[in-house]
Design an enzyme around this catalytic site. Structure first.
Site, mmCIF file in Angstrom:
data_model
loop_
_atom_site.group_PDB
_atom_site.id
_atom_site.type_symbol
_atom_site.label_atom_id
_atom_site.label_comp_id
_atom_site.label_asym_id
_atom_site.label_seq_id
_atom_site.Cartn_x
_atom_site.Cartn_y
_atom_site.Cartn_z
ATOM 1 C CG ASP A 64 68.552 39.676 21.630
ATOM 2 O OD1 ASP A 64 67.235 39.976 22.304
ATOM 3 O OD2 ASP A 64 69.515 40.525 21.690
ATOM 4 C CG ASN A 97 56.745 32.623 26.716
ATOM 5 O OD1 ASN A 97 55.945 32.688 27.526
ATOM 6 N ND2 ASN A 97 58.202 32.404 27.123
ATOM 7 C CB SER A 146 48.925 40.534 26.934
ATOM 8 O OG SER A 146 48.741 41.385 27.600
ATOM 9 C CB SER A 147 50.907 41.212 31.659
ATOM 10 O OG SER A 147 51.049 41.386 33.147
ATOM 11 C CE1 TYR A 160 56.417 42.432 31.184
ATOM 12 C CE2 TYR A 160 54.496 42.677 32.172
ATOM 13 C CZ TYR A 160 55.463 41.901 31.668
ATOM 14 O OH TYR A 160 55.028 40.516 31.195
ATOM 15 C CE LYS A 164 54.086 41.131 27.984
ATOM 16 N NZ LYS A 164 54.591 40.092 27.029
ATOM 17 C CB THR A 195 58.196 32.017 36.800
ATOM 18 O OG1 THR A 195 58.203 33.400 36.475
ATOM 19 C CG2 THR A 195 56.914 31.392 36.445
#
Length: 255
Positions: A64, A97, A146-147, A160, A164, A195
């Site tokens: 976790d 990840n 990251s994003s 979120y 990142k 996904t």
């Protein structure tokens, strides 16, 4: 990857999605893989089997990433696994990840929402990497995920994206401080990918998928194969001189 000396990667959150794809892409390049999973043990074992079918060694450990209290125990498990399965004390590549999504307007994001994202995406990455440092070989690599949302702004993604953004800053500091050990640290920033992440928002919502495609230079939403291969390539010897970089893999979103 050099075939005369085994490389070992540890990929968090690798029972599904981008983590799974990354683990398989690394295996295809001759890398052995330790995958972690939060709750999907059966799926993680399936990934291990797929890696073994490729001809590489693999193992799965439960983790976790949002609970720093268990990190010492996890590191002990990693050390034991490395000794038993590979007769070594260190691994080469860490891919941070694991993660969860959240789609809520800024005004409706609760402190609990914020803390959960922070624990998994920022605090967890910070301290898991810190705890694993002695187990990473000098000359190894770290890739943080990251994003695209850290560059462009889409409503309902503020918390979120903040996490990142923090990961991207952390990446540069790690690269600076770990340089003396010849450890390169980079960020891969995926765009919108098909996904089950965030309930399959891009994969299963045709309206969302069409919007992403319309805003992407290459004209479609991303798929896992677009990302796993990029991460495996970044970890190849050909890219050993790439360091402290944010590499967006989005097909050209919002240019």
């Amino acid at each position: 990857m050099t075939q005369d000396k085994t490389k070992i990667a540890l990929v968090t959150g690798a029972s599904r999605g981008l983590g799974k794809n990354t683990a398989l892409a690394l295996a295809k390049k001759g890398v052995d893989v330790i995958v972690t999973y939060h709750s999907s043990e059966a799926e993680a074992k399936s990934v291990v089997s797929a890696i073994e079918e490729i001809g590489r060694k693999a193992a799965a450990l439960q983790l976790d990433t949002g609970n720093t209290k268990i990190f010492d125990g996890f590191v002990a498990q990693v050390k034991q696994l490395l000794q038993e399965k590979w007769q070594t004390e260190q691994f080469d590549f860490l891919v941070n990840n694991a993660g969860i999504g959240l789609h809520k307007p800024f005004a409706e994001t609760t402190e609990s929402d914020f803390d959960r994202l922070m624990n998994i995406h920022l605090k967890g990455v910070f301290f898991l990497t810190q705890k694993l440092l002695p187990s990473i070989k000098d000359g190894g690599r770290i890739v943080n995920i990251s994003s695209g949302l850290a560059r462009f702004a889409i409503p309902d993604s503020s918390a979120y994206a903040v996490m990142k953004g923090g990961v991207e800053v952390l990446t540069r500091y790690l690269a600076k401080e770990l340089g003396e050990r010849q450890i390169a640290v980079n960020t891969i920033a995926p765009g919108a990918i098909e996904t089950d992440f965030s309930g399959g928002a891009v994969r299963d919502n045709q309206k969302m998928n069409d919007f992403v495609a319309s805003q992407t230079a290459l004209g479609r939403a991303g798929v896992p194969d677009d990302i796993g291969g990029a991460i495996a390539s970044l970890l190849s010897e050909d890219n050993r001189w790439v360091n402290a970089q944010r590499i967006e893999v989005s097909g050209g979103m919002f240019l």
